[in-house]
Design a protein around this motif. Structure first.
Motif, PDB file in Angstrom:
ATOM      1  N   SER A  44       0.853  -1.183   0.000  1.00 25.39           N
ATOM      2  CA  SER A  44       0.000   0.000   0.000  1.00 25.39           C
ATOM      3  C   SER A  44       0.893   1.237   0.000  1.00 25.39           C
ATOM      4  O   SER A  44       1.948   1.266   0.624  1.00 25.39           O
ATOM      5  CB  SER A  44      -0.910   0.005   1.221  1.00 25.39           C
ATOM      6  OG  SER A  44      -0.127  -0.004   2.388  1.00 25.39           O
ATOM      7  N   GLY A  45       0.452   2.243  -0.756  1.00 19.65           N
ATOM      8  CA  GLY A  45       1.273   3.435  -0.897  1.00 19.65           C
ATOM      9  C   GLY A  45       1.978   3.459  -2.238  1.00 19.65           C
ATOM     10  O   GLY A  45       2.347   4.520  -2.724  1.00 19.65           O
ATOM     11  N   SER A  46       2.192   2.292  -2.830  1.00 17.69           N
ATOM     12  CA  SER A  46       2.723   2.292  -4.191  1.00 17.69           C
ATOM     13  C   SER A  46       1.916   1.326  -5.043  1.00 17.69           C
ATOM     14  O   SER A  46       2.399   0.280  -5.445  1.00 17.69           O
ATOM     15  CB  SER A  46       4.206   1.948  -4.212  1.00 17.69           C
ATOM     16  OG  SER A  46       4.432   0.744  -3.535  1.00 17.69           O
ATOM     17  N   THR A  47       0.672   1.694  -5.285  1.00 17.28           N
ATOM     18  CA  THR A  47      -0.232   0.883  -6.082  1.00 17.28           C
ATOM     19  C   THR A  47      -0.127   1.302  -7.547  1.00 17.28           C
ATOM     20  O   THR A  47      -0.381   2.460  -7.855  1.00 17.28           O
ATOM     21  CB  THR A  47      -1.690   1.107  -5.624  1.00 17.28           C
ATOM     22  OG1 THR A  47      -1.733   0.986  -4.214  1.00 17.28           O
ATOM     23  CG2 THR A  47      -2.621   0.122  -6.269  1.00 17.28           C
ATOM     24  N   PRO A  48       0.254   0.412  -8.448  1.00 19.48           N
ATOM     25  CA  PRO A  48       0.249   0.785  -9.866  1.00 19.48           C
ATOM     26  C   PRO A  48      -1.182   0.807 -10.419  1.00 19.48           C
ATOM     27  O   PRO A  48      -2.080   0.206  -9.823  1.00 19.48           O
ATOM     28  CB  PRO A  48       1.080  -0.317 -10.523  1.00 19.48           C
ATOM     29  CG  PRO A  48       0.961  -1.484  -9.623  1.00 19.48           C
ATOM     30  CD  PRO A  48       0.710  -0.964  -8.237  1.00 19.48           C
ATOM     31  N   TRP A  49      -1.369   1.477 -11.560  1.00 22.57           N
ATOM     32  CA  TRP A  49      -2.745   1.726 -12.010  1.00 22.57           C
ATOM     33  C   TRP A  49      -3.582   0.476 -12.272  1.00 22.57           C
ATOM     34  O   TRP A  49      -4.758   0.485 -11.922  1.00 22.57           O
ATOM     35  CB  TRP A  49      -2.766   2.700 -13.191  1.00 22.57           C
ATOM     36  CG  TRP A  49      -2.428   2.093 -14.523  1.00 22.57           C
ATOM     37  CD1 TRP A  49      -1.194   1.894 -15.021  1.00 22.57           C
ATOM     38  CD2 TRP A  49      -3.343   1.612 -15.512  1.00 22.57           C
ATOM     39  NE1 TRP A  49      -1.269   1.305 -16.254  1.00 22.57           N
ATOM     40  CE2 TRP A  49      -2.579   1.129 -16.582  1.00 22.57           C
ATOM     41  CE3 TRP A  49      -4.738   1.546 -15.600  1.00 22.57           C
ATOM     42  CZ2 TRP A  49      -3.147   0.576 -17.722  1.00 22.57           C
ATOM     43  CZ3 TRP A  49      -5.304   0.999 -16.741  1.00 22.57           C
ATOM     44  CH2 TRP A  49      -4.516   0.523 -17.784  1.00 22.57           C
ATOM     45  N   PRO A  50      -3.013  -0.635 -12.846  1.00 20.98           N
ATOM     46  CA  PRO A  50      -3.906  -1.785 -13.056  1.00 20.98           C
ATOM     47  C   PRO A  50      -4.434  -2.351 -11.735  1.00 20.98           C
ATOM     48  O   PRO A  50      -5.562  -2.833 -11.678  1.00 20.98           O
ATOM     49  CB  PRO A  50      -3.011  -2.805 -13.775  1.00 20.98           C
ATOM     50  CG  PRO A  50      -1.890  -2.034 -14.343  1.00 20.98           C
ATOM     51  CD  PRO A  50      -1.662  -0.916 -13.396  1.00 20.98           C
ATOM     52  N   VAL A  51      -3.617  -2.279 -10.688  1.00 26.59           N
ATOM     53  CA  VAL A  51      -4.062  -2.795  -9.394  1.00 26.59           C
ATOM     54  C   VAL A  51      -5.156  -1.880  -8.829  1.00 26.59           C
ATOM     55  O   VAL A  51      -6.125  -2.356  -8.229  1.00 26.59           O
ATOM     56  CB  VAL A  51      -2.873  -2.909  -8.420  1.00 26.59           C
ATOM     57  CG1 VAL A  51      -3.326  -3.401  -7.064  1.00 26.59           C
ATOM     58  CG2 VAL A  51      -1.820  -3.837  -8.992  1.00 26.59           C
ATOM     59  N   TYR A  52      -5.011  -0.574  -9.071  1.00 24.10           N
ATOM     60  CA  TYR A  52      -6.074   0.360  -8.662  1.00 24.10           C
ATOM     61  C   TYR A  52      -7.380   0.006  -9.372  1.00 24.10           C
ATOM     62  O   TYR A  52      -8.445  -0.047  -8.754  1.00 24.10           O
ATOM     63  CB  TYR A  52      -5.648   1.796  -9.003  1.00 24.10           C
ATOM     64  CG  TYR A  52      -6.685   2.819  -8.602  1.00 24.10           C
ATOM     65  CD1 TYR A  52      -6.694   3.363  -7.326  1.00 24.10           C
ATOM     66  CD2 TYR A  52      -7.674   3.211  -9.495  1.00 24.10           C
ATOM     67  CE1 TYR A  52      -7.649   4.270  -6.946  1.00 24.10           C
ATOM     68  CE2 TYR A  52      -8.641   4.121  -9.128  1.00 24.10           C
ATOM     69  CZ  TYR A  52      -8.626   4.646  -7.849  1.00 24.10           C
ATOM     70  OH  TYR A  52      -9.588   5.536  -7.478  1.00 24.10           O
ATOM     71  N   VAL A  53      -7.284  -0.266 -10.686  1.00 25.54           N
ATOM     72  CA  VAL A  53      -8.481  -0.624 -11.459  1.00 25.54           C
ATOM     73  C   VAL A  53      -9.083  -1.918 -10.919  1.00 25.54           C
ATOM     74  O   VAL A  53     -10.297  -2.037 -10.751  1.00 25.54           O
ATOM     75  CB  VAL A  53      -8.126  -0.767 -12.957  1.00 25.54           C
ATOM     76  CG1 VAL A  53      -9.304  -1.318 -13.742  1.00 25.54           C
ATOM     77  CG2 VAL A  53      -7.700   0.571 -13.535  1.00 25.54           C
ATOM     78  N   LEU A  54      -8.226  -2.886 -10.616  1.00 24.76           N
ATOM     79  CA  LEU A  54      -8.699  -4.168 -10.098  1.00 24.76           C
ATOM     80  C   LEU A  54      -9.449  -3.987  -8.783  1.00 24.76           C
ATOM     81  O   LEU A  54     -10.484  -4.612  -8.558  1.00 24.76           O
ATOM     82  CB  LEU A  54      -7.495  -5.101  -9.897  1.00 24.76           C
ATOM     83  CG  LEU A  54      -7.768  -6.594  -9.803  1.00 24.76           C
ATOM     84  CD1 LEU A  54      -8.435  -7.104 -11.065  1.00 24.76           C
ATOM     85  CD2 LEU A  54      -6.468  -7.350  -9.567  1.00 24.76           C
ATOM     86  N   SER A  55      -8.938  -3.079  -7.935  1.00 28.07           N
ATOM     87  CA  SER A  55      -9.625  -2.873  -6.665  1.00 28.07           C
ATOM     88  C   SER A  55     -10.917  -2.094  -6.871  1.00 28.07           C
ATOM     89  O   SER A  55     -11.885  -2.281  -6.135  1.00 28.07           O
ATOM     90  CB  SER A  55      -8.714  -2.148  -5.676  1.00 28.07           C
ATOM     91  OG  SER A  55      -8.378  -0.882  -6.185  1.00 28.07           O
ATOM     92  N   ALA A  56     -10.934  -1.229  -7.924  1.00 28.97           N
ATOM     93  CA  ALA A  56     -12.158  -0.464  -8.210  1.00 28.97           C
ATOM     94  C   ALA A  56     -13.275  -1.380  -8.692  1.00 28.97           C
ATOM     95  O   ALA A  56     -14.458  -1.054  -8.601  1.00 28.97           O
ATOM     96  CB  ALA A  56     -11.873   0.602  -9.261  1.00 28.97           C
ATOM     97  N   LEU A  57     -12.871  -2.557  -9.214  1.00 28.08           N
ATOM     98  CA  LEU A  57     -13.837  -3.532  -9.708  1.00 28.08           C
ATOM     99  C   LEU A  57     -14.836  -3.902  -8.618  1.00 28.08           C
ATOM    100  O   LEU A  57     -16.019  -4.112  -8.871  1.00 28.08           O
ATOM    101  CB  LEU A  57     -13.045  -4.773 -10.131  1.00 28.08           C
ATOM    102  CG  LEU A  57     -13.694  -5.784 -11.044  1.00 28.08           C
ATOM    103  CD1 LEU A  57     -14.050  -5.134 -12.352  1.00 28.08           C
ATOM    104  CD2 LEU A  57     -12.719  -6.932 -11.276  1.00 28.08           C
ATOM    105  N   ARG A  58     -14.324  -3.976  -7.386  1.00 26.47           N
ATOM    106  CA  ARG A  58     -15.178  -4.405  -6.283  1.00 26.47           C
ATOM    107  C   ARG A  58     -16.068  -3.276  -5.804  1.00 26.47           C
ATOM    108  O   ARG A  58     -17.195  -3.489  -5.389  1.00 26.47           O
ATOM    109  CB  ARG A  58     -14.323  -4.930  -5.126  1.00 26.47           C
ATOM    110  CG  ARG A  58     -13.781  -6.291  -5.490  1.00 26.47           C
ATOM    111  CD  ARG A  58     -12.685  -6.758  -4.570  1.00 26.47           C
ATOM    112  NE  ARG A  58     -11.882  -7.760  -5.274  1.00 26.47           N
ATOM    113  CZ  ARG A  58     -10.577  -7.724  -5.410  1.00 26.47           C
ATOM    114  NH1 ARG A  58      -9.882  -6.735  -4.880  1.00 26.47           N
ATOM    115  NH2 ARG A  58      -9.947  -8.657  -6.063  1.00 26.47           N
TER     116      ARG A  58
END
Lengths: 308, 291
Positions: B231-245
């Motif tokens: 946490s604190g260095s989330t790359p954009w695809p991981v952000y998108v993946l978490s936004a999925l939920r």
């Protein structure tokens, strides 16, 4: 003369990097897979080694997911092949050579677009409240109910891995294109005969590459199933991920990862054996026995070219 | 002269239906390949609150990106990681590729075997293997370097890229004779100077293409990133993946569109580099299709 270091040392940094960050971690996972989860708060322990985690992997709950993954993997690869083969042939043979670069670029763009984004695109298309569903309802259909089923996962993986089938097939057909096919036609072979006896056998390395490039990553797919599959479209990739992320049972997750790799290798081996057996009579009947030894170097060079 | 032309004429009129069938199939598949991408791009101009339901055209989602530091940071982390990972993979891969092409021997088979193993291992296996390994190095062995988010991402993203760069550089040099290097040595250049002035320029198109492909691969890496990122260095695809939920909003489509443009620029450069080095469409397809 100055003493020189052996040249292969240039590769030493890459060796070391891959040893520390690929071989060692994967080795550790294999080691973990023989361990167990000692308590709720610990992820794994390896003071007692056993095959118990492997037994757990083959319990009915998890085994069903493995079966499902294998089904999606095999059907998805076959569909990619059936859909991709005519496209690759069209690009390499039928389309005018001046358009070839453009067509390659057009297949390349979806291939290099972020995997997750492409899959999200399908989630939007297939959504029951989306425009496609609305349009279908407009002409009297039921709302779309494909999202979160195995069908959606299959559609997603066929879509996601199709370029990986088309590109090697295109390269293979492109190489065969030309003199050999002309010669076949000049010697009176029809287009089907030319295709099955010249083009397809010579494109074999591309076909093998395409099938492996699709099947192997497809079996380990995690994103497609997560985005499109929901609870019903479970794949092993998700199962492994959940053991590491939510269940915090690294021992079981490791055993699942190891079994996944074994299943992939075994399926590839079985598939290769089946293809070999099925094509055995065809190859036997098509074998050309030429008496003159002078032709041997020529045919050998063709084989070399194919293998290259 | 006129016989082949006449034959072609006959062939064309007789074959027309199958050629048309190929054209139709090819175009349909291309439409299929572009459909979800087009949907995402169109959705990024949706002013509604949810990605799925269209409310109207506007640039609100792009403006929202500016206002949301979380997405901005994620994009920045991705770009930063992309450059460092591409640099690491290019240096290691170029050296390995040159060694394979110019100093062949039995070891090359072993090394190629390792590269093959890296490239066929499913990403999820790499991901779940790197997570405990980073924890082991960072916490059990106390090497705090491996607790750093960027370092973890760079390592995870570099693995596959190293194999790509090695293959490319090796293929480029194997296709060219070592005569130039021999000439350079005969003219009393030191090995270092020969390497810098002859070998490296020969390999340069492959090195550049490898760097750009590694950058793109890193930018898009989702699976390994989802496991090793802290946490604190989330790359954009991981952000998108978490936004999925938490529900997809048009900003997700907007950031995807921007990253798509970035990827296309990098790929365009790769094609340009390879074209100028004299590759055909099939060569480029082979290079960029992963071997």
């Amino acid at each position: 003369m100055r003493k020189r270091l052996p040249g292969f040392l240039l590769a030493a940094p890459a060796w070391a990097w891959l040893a520390v960050f690929f071989v060692a971690p994967v080795g550790m996972v294999v080691w973990f897979s023989f361990g167990y989860k000692p308590s709720i708060f610990a992820t794994q322990a390896t003071d007692r080694l056993s095959f118990d985690r492997y037994a757990e992997v083959f319990s009915p709950t998890f085994f069903a997911t493995f079966q499902n993954t294998l089904w999606v993997g095999v059907v998805g690869t076959v569909l990619c092949f059936l859909i991709g083969l005519p496209v690759a042939y069209w690009m390499a043979v039928k389309a005018p050579p001046s358009r070839r670069g453009l067509l390659v670029a057009l297949v390349m763009v979806p291939f290099w677009t972020n995997f997750l984004v492409r899959t999200l695109g399908w989630q939007v298309i297939l959504s029951p409240d989306g425009w496609l569903s609305t349009a279908l309802q407009g002409i009297g259909f039921e709302p779309l109910a494909i999202l979160n089923t195995r069908g959606a996962v299959l559609l997603g993986v066929v879509y996601n891995y199709l370029p990986l089938m088309i590109l090697p097939l295109f390269v293979a057909f492109d190489r065969v294109n030309g003199p050999l096919r002309e010669a076949s036609k000049d010697l009176g072979a029809g287009k089907w005969t030319t295709f099955f006896r010249i083009t397809l056998p010579l494109a074999q390395p591309g076909i093998i590459a395409g099938v492996l490039l699709v099947f192997i990553p497809l079996m380990g797919d995690y994103i497609t199933a997560t985005v499109l599959g929901g609870a019903k479209g479970n794949m092993v990739g998700q199962l492994v991920a959940s053991q590491f992320q939510t269940a915090q049972n690294w021992a079981l997750g490791s055993a699942m990862a190891v079994v996944l790799i074994i299943v992939i290798l075994a399926t590839v081996a079985v598939g290769a054996a089946i293809v070999w057996l099925v094509t055995l009579p065809i190859r036997a009947s098509h074998r050309l026995v030429i008496g003159a030894p002078a032709t041997a170097p020529a045919s050998a060079s063709i084989h070399e070219e194919v293998a290259a | 002269m006129s016989a082949p032309a006449a034959q072609r004429q006959v062939r064309r009129s007789r074959k027309a239906w199958s050629d048309v069938a190929f054209d139709v199939w090819g175009v349909l598949v291309l439409v299929f390949l572009f459909a979800p991408i087009a949907v995402i791009i169109v959705s990024s101009f949706n002013v509604g609150r949810l990605l799925v339901s269209w409310d109207g055209f506007g640039f609100d989602s792009f403006l929202a990106l500016l206002a949301k530091p979380a997405i901005r940071d994620a994009v920045w982390i991705s770009v930063e990681t992309g450059f460092v990972a591409a640099f690491a993979a290019t240096v290691l891969g170029t050296l390995a590729g040159i060694a394979m092409a110019r100093h062949p021997g039995k070891w090359v088979w072993w090394f190629m075997g390792l590269l093959l193993l890296v490239s066929v291992t499913p990403e999820i296996v790499d991901a779940v293997a790197l997570l405990p390994w980073m924890v082991f190095l960072g916490q059990d062995l106390g090497m705090s370097l491996f607790n750093d988010g960027i370092v973890r991402l760079v390592i995870g993203h570099s693995l596959f890229s190293i194999t790509v760069v090695s293959y490319l550089v090796r293929a480029r040099l194997v296709g060219q004779e070592a005569q130039l290097e021999e000439a350079s040595a005969d003219l009393y250049a030191t090995p270092t100077r020969t390497f810098r002035k002859v070998t490296l320029p020969l390999a340069m198109p492959a090195v550049l293409a490898g760097f750009l492909l590694s950058f793109t691969l890193s930018l898009d890496n989702t699976v390994i990133a989802a496991f090793v990122s802290v946490s604190g260095s989330t790359p954009w695809p991981v952000y998108v993946l978490s936004a999925l939920r938490s529900g997809l909003r048009p900003e997700i489509a907007a950031v995807s569109t921007i990253m798509l443009v970035l990827t296309l620029i990098a790929l365009g450069l790769v094609a340009l580099v390879l074209r100028r080095a004299g590759d055909s469409a099939a060569d480029i397809a082979r290079t960029m299709g992963g071997g």
